[in-house]
Write an enzyme that holds these catalytic residues in place. Structure first.
Site: not given
Lengths: 149, 149, 149, 149, 149, 149, 149, 149, 149, 149, 149, 149
Positions: E75, E78, E24, E108, E19, E99, E11-12, E101
Site C-alpha cells: 500500500n 501517495a 479510514y 477520490r 486521520r 497492490e 507515507p502517512n 488501498h
C-alpha cells in the site's frame, strides 16, 4: 408577483432579423420582446427586456436583478462561451435563471458547445428560435408558481 | 512618496459582504478599502481604491496608473482567468504590481487555477480574505522602500 | 500561545544565497530564519525552522507539527510540483498552513505553475523573496488571533 | 586536476547484474565503477562513484559535488522521469554534467521518454550499457580539457 | 513455507486511526498489522509489516524482499501515483505482489486514479478498509499454494 | 573489417560553422568528417561521410548501407522530428545504428524533444558538438568488436 | 439473510475456458459459479449468477437486484469501459456492490484502465482469476455482517 | 394531425420517483407520461410513450418513428453520452426531434456534458424536471404548426 | 468448404436505400446480401447475412461464428466506434475477419475515424459502397484458399 | 480505356521481400507489379507502376496522373502519416484514387493509425498483403465502369 | 541594390490556375511571377522566382539565398505545416523573410492553422490571392529601404 | 467611393510609442492614423480611425461599420485571442475585413498564436509594424476595386 422577469441579451443580438435571416429568422429583437411579454402576461408576469454588447453592463444588470427581478432569462450570446464574470454574477443571485439560445449551439463550431453559464442556471433551452424565450418564461413561471391566466 | 497605490477590483467584488458570506465573510468592499487605507498609512502611503465590472475600464485605470500611481494591487476577479487585455495593460506598466484574491482560488474550479495576470506581477497573494489586501500593500511598501511609520 | 509555527523548507533551499543570487538574492536560509523569527516575535510567536532535501523527512515533520505546532509555513521547493505525499500529510493536519515561494513561480517553467499543495493550505504567497515568509507568518498570526506586540 | 568526477546512480541500479540480465547484461554496479575508473584514469581523472535509492540523498550528493567535483555523470534511474528536486540541484551546479542511461530509454514505456534532467546537462548518452559511462567520462574529459594519457 | 509475506506501507499510513476516521475508520496501523498477521496464520504464513514516509526506504525494502520474502503486499499510499522508482523495484522482484488501498481510490481526486504500480502486481484490491489487507494475504496465499489451516 | 561506417547528415548540416557559430561552433562539416575519420581509424574502421537536404536521399543511403556498411551514425537534423520514412529505413536495416546530435536537443524547442528515430537505434548521443560523432563511432566500434589500435 | 448476492457477468464471459486459456485459465463460467457458491455458503449466503452480452439486460438485472439481492458482484467485461447506463443503474442501488475482473486490467490496453463503474462500487478486485470472485464475495460478506460458518 | 409524437426514454428512467427523489422528484415515469399526454392534447396531439434499457431497442423505435410519428422527444438517459447508434438513427429521420433531460446535465459530472444526440435534434431542453417534457412537446407543436386548443 | 462466411451488419444498416441515398446509394440491404452471395458463390462459398441494432446480439453472432463460420465480414456501423464488447468477441475468434464500411469513414466526423475493431481484423475495406462487401468476400476467399470458380 | 492506372509506391517499398518477410511476405515489389498488371488486364486496364523514396517525386507523379491516368492506387508508405504535400496533390486530381497498405496499419504503432491521404481518396484497403493491390484495382475498375474480361 | 528577392514556392503551386480555380483564381504561377516582378520593379528590385515539389530543394534554395538574395518571400504550401527542415534553413539566414499564402489558411482545416515557418519570418501575409505576393514584396522593400520608383 | 474604411484598434494600442518602443517602435497611434490616411488617399479612400479598450465598444463600431463603411481593418489587440463577441460582429458584416497586427504574433507566447477573428476576415497581415496598416488598406483597396491615384 410584482417584480418582473429580467430578460437579458448579449452582444450582436440587436442585429436580430438583419443578420443571417436564413439562420435566425426575420424576427427582430423587438419582436422577441413583444412575444415574450405576451407570453409572460399569461402568467401575470412582467418582463424587463434589455440588450448590451458590453460584458460589464450585463454583469451590472444581473446584479440589479438580485433585488429587482423575480427571475432571469439570459441569452448571453458570444459571452456564453467566454465570460466567467457573468457566471460569477449569476452565482451571486438567488433568483432562478434560465439560459436560452435562438439557434442550436451544438450544431455550430466546437467552441460554442461549451457554456460557462449553464451550471449556474436551473436549466437550458436552445434551438427553437423566438420560441426558446417563450419556453424559458414558461419554465420560470412554473418554478415561481405563477399560474397561467 | 506622493503618488498613491492603486487598488483595483474587478467584476462582482462590489457584492462583497452580500454574496456567499460564509465564503467571503461579512466585510463589504468599503470595509476592505478602509482596512487597506489604514494599513497603507502605516507606510505613509495613500491608496486609490476602485471597482468595475467592465474589463475595458480596468484596462483604462491600469494605463492611468502608469503615471499616477507608485504601485498597483489588483484583484481582477473573474477577469483574472480570461483577460489578455488586462495582462497587456500590466505588461505596459513599469510600477510594481501585486495580484490578490480573497479566496484560495486553488481550492475552487479548475478554470480558476489559471491566471493570465500572475506572470506580469511581482507576486501573488491569495486565500486570506481582507488580510490579502493588507499583505499586498505591505509587500508593495517593502518593494517601494516605504518605511513603516 | 506556547506552540511554535513550523517553517519547513524543501530541497535545495539550503543553497539560498549561493545559487543564482541575481534571482534569489544574497540572503541565506539562516537570514530567512532570523527575519522570520523577528517577525513572529512581533506576534509573540516562536518559530521552528527546518530544511530537508528528502520528501519523507518533510512528511515526518508535517506529521510532527500536528501536535507540536500552532501553524505551518511551507516552502516545499521542487516537491511542490511532484509530491502527493506532502499533500496527504498537509490534509491530515488541522492546524492552518500557508504555502510560500521566494520567486514568482508563475514566471518560470510551465511545470512549476502547478502546486499539489495549494488546495491543502489556507492561502498562497509567492514572489516577494524573504518578505514572502514574513507575510506568511503575519497571515498565520491573524488566523491564530495572535496580536502584534 | 585534483577533484574527481562524481558518478551518481539512482534507485535500483544496485541490482545491476541480478535484474533482467538479458536486458542489462551481467555486469554489476561494481563492474561499472571499475570500468569507469579505468577509463577516467586515461584522462588522469579520478571518480567518486555512488548509488542511492533516496531522491533526497542524490540531491545532497549533487550539492556536495558543487565544491568537491570537477564534473558529474548522473544516471538517476527512475528519478530521471519524476524529480524536479534533482533538476534543481543540477541547475544550481556550475560544473559540467552528463546524463547517462544503460538502456535506450526511447525503446521503453512512453513515460520513460521524458527526462526532467536533460535540459540541465551538457549532453545525454543512452543505450550503450556500461559503455555509456565510459563515453560520458570521455565527453566530460574533453569538456574539462583533460588529456588522454 | 518459511519466508514471510512483506506488507509495506507508504507515507502517512502511520496516521491511520487519527486521520479522518470517518473515512479510514478507527483502526490504527497496529490493528491492521494484527489482523493481517492473524489472517496470514490461517495459511501458515508469517508477515513482516513495515511503514515508511520515504520513497527510497520503500525501494530498499522491496529489494530486500526479493530474497527474504515469499510474497509482497504493498500500500504505497501517495507514492502509488508518483513513484517510478517503486515500480522499478517491483519489476525487479520475482515474488508475487498485490497492490492494496484502504479507500476506493476511484472515488477520490482524478490524480489518484492512476497507479504506476498496478502493472507490476498480479492484482489490485481497494476500497474495503482493513479487509483489503486480509483479502490481499488470501490472494497471495492461493497464488503461493499455501493451504488455509 | 572491410565495410565502412556510414555517417549520414541531414538538412542544413552543410551550413555548419557558418550558422550560429556561438551555438554550433566554428567547425565545418568537413572538420567533422576529418575528426570522425581519425577516430574511426583508431579502431581500424573506415567511414563514408555524406550530407543531404532531401529526406528521400537519406532513405536511399540508409538502404544502401544495409549491404555496404558495417554500422551507421545518423544526425538527421530536422528530419529527426518529422520523418517516419527514415525511421522505416532504419527499421529495415540489421546493422547497428547510433543517433547523434551536435546540440543538446532537450534544451531547445518542445518539438525538438521528440525523435522518430531513437527507437530504431541502439543508442543516442547528443550535446557534445563534434565530440558526439567521435563517441558514436566509439560506441559502434565496441558493438562491432573492433579493437582500438 | 434470505436475499442472495447477485453476481453479474458481462459480454464474452460465457466464453471463459475456451478463450485464450493461457490468459484466463481453463475454468469455465460454470466453474466460477460453483466456486463462488461454495465460498458464499461459508457465510450462509446464496448467490444468483448470470451472464449477458447485452448492456440493457445487465441494467435490468441491476435494477432487479435493488429489491431482490443483498449485495452485488459485477464483472461487466467490456462494458466496464463504455457503459454509463450500467453506472447509472449502480448509482440507483442502495445495496453494496463490488467490481471484479479476472485479469489485471492495468496490464492491458490503455482503454481498459478506465472503469465507469468503480466510483459506484464500494471496492474493486482484479487480477486473481476465479479467486477474484471469492474475494469479492468475502468482502461483501464482511460488509453485510455475515459470519463465516 | 393523426400521427402521434413519440416520446422515448432511455436506461434507468423507469426508476423515476424511486431513485434519488431529492434530485429527480417524486413523480414516476407514468406521471411524466400522463402530464405529457395532457400537454400534447392541448395541441390536439397524441403521444406514444416508451422506455427501454436497451440501446438497440431505442434505435428500433426511432426507426419506427420515421413512418409512424410526426415528431420525436428523446431522453436517452445515459446513452446520450455514449451512443453513436442512436445518433445515426436520429440522422436517418426526417421528423423533428427534441432532446430533453430532467436534470441540468451541465451541473453533473464532466462526461455528462457531452451529448452525441444534440446535433441531430432541432433543440435541447434540460433541467426543468417533468416540465422539460411539456416544453419539448410545446416546441414540437409549434414546429409542426399544431394549434393550442 | 462447408461452413459459410458470416456477414454481420450493425445498427441502422437495415435502413440502407432509404437513408441519405445520395450518400449510401439506392441499394437496399437485401441487395447487398444478394450481391455478396453471388460473389461468394464464385469461390464456392456460402454466406450467412444478418443485421441487428443491438450490440449484444452482434456479440452473440460473433460467438456463434467461432464454430459455425469459416470467416467473418463485419460492418458494425456505429458500434465500430464505441464497442469494446464487439472487439472482445472478435479477439475471441480464430477465424479470419474483415472490417467493411460502405462510406469512406475518414471523410466523415472525427469520432468516426477511430475503430475499436480494426486491430482485431486481418484488414479493413471502406468507401466502395456495396463493392466493399464483394472485395471483403474476395479477400477472405484468398485467405481461406478458396478458388474462384 | 486507353489511359493506365497509376500505381504509386512510397519510401522503402522497394525493399519488399527483403525486409521483415514474416510481416510483409516474400513477394518483391516486382511481384506486386506483375500481379497488379494481370489483375488489371482482366478489366482491360493497363497499369503504370512506380516507386520513390522522395516525397516530392510522388507529388510530381500524382500531378502527372491528372492528365495521363484514368485512376490512381497509392501506397504512400511512411508519407501516409506525414505528408500534406501528397494530400494536396491528391486533392488537385479529378481521377478516382484508392489508398492501399500491405499490412493492417491499425495493428501497428499509434502514429500509423492516422492517414493524411484517406479523406482525399474514394476508399481505403489495408491488411491483405499483395491482394490489397488487386482489390484496389478491382474497386477502381468498378468505379471506372471497366468490364471484367 | 543588386541582389534579387528570392520568391520560393512549394508543392502543388505549379498547378495554380488549374486546381480549384473558384478558390485560387485563374491566375497561373507564371502570372504570379510577372505581377511580382512588376511590383518589385517599382522599388528597383529584381526577383528570382522558383517552384519545387521537393522539400530538400526548397532547403537548398533558401541556403543559396543566404548569399545571393537581399530578401526572401516564401509560400511553402503544404510544407508550411510539416517542415522543420525549412524552418531551420530560414533560421540560418540573416536576410529578411516574409511568409505568404494565397488563401486564408485560417478558414481551412485545423492542421493548416499551424505554420512551422512563421516564427522565423518577419511577418505573415495570407488570404489576398496574387496580391499577397505584391504586399510581401512591398513589405520587404520597406524593410530593405528600397524606394518606390 | 464615399464610405470610409473603418480602422479599429483594440486595448492598449493607445499606448503605442510609449510601451516597449524597442518592440513596437516610436510611432504613436496618431502616427499610424496619419500614415494610413495618406496611404488610403492614394486609392481615393477615406478612413475612420478609432481605438477602444472595451470589447463591447469595438462590437458597437463593427456593427456601425455594416452600413457606414466600405471596408474594415481591425487590430483587436488582446481581444484577438479571447473575443467571440467580436468574431460574431465580424460574421454579421458583409463588407470585407482585414486583420492586422503590428508585431509577428507567432513569435510571441503560445496563447497569442490563436485568433478568433482570422476566419471571419478575408486575410491577415502581421509583423510589419505601421506598414501592416498600409498593406491592409492596399489589400482592401484592391478588393474594393479602388484605383491607386
Amino acid at each position: 408577483m410584482s417584480k418582473p422577469i429580467y430578460i437579458l441579451n448579449g452582444p450582436n443580438l440587436n442585429l436580430l432579423g438583419q443578420r443571417e435571416p436564413e439562420v435566425y429568422g426575420h424576427a427582430t429583437l423587438d419582436d422577441v420582446r413583444d412575444r415574450a411579454a405576451i407570453w409572460a402576461a399569461q402568467f401575470s408576469l412582467d418582463i424587463e427586456f434589455r440588450q448590451s454588447n458590453t460584458e460589464g453592463e450585463i454583469v451590472d444588470w444581473i446584479q440589479e436583478a438580485r433585488s429587482s427581478a423575480c427571475g432571469l432569462v439570459i441569452n448571453a450570446g458570444a459571452y456564453t462561451h467566454t465570460s466567467v464574470a457573468i457566471l460569477d454574477a449569476l452565482l451571486a443571485t438567488d433568483i432562478p435563471c434560465v439560459e436560452v439560445h435562438l439557434s442550436n449551439v451544438f450544431q455550430r463550431e466546437e467552441f460554442r458547445h461549451h457554456s460557462y453559464l449553464s451550471s449556474a442556471c436551473i436549466g437550458v433551452i436552445c434551438g427553437f428560435g423566438v420560441k426558446s424565450y417563450e419556453l424559458a418564461v414558461e419554465a420560470l413561471a412554473e418554478r415561481l408558481g405563477a399560474a397561467a391566466s
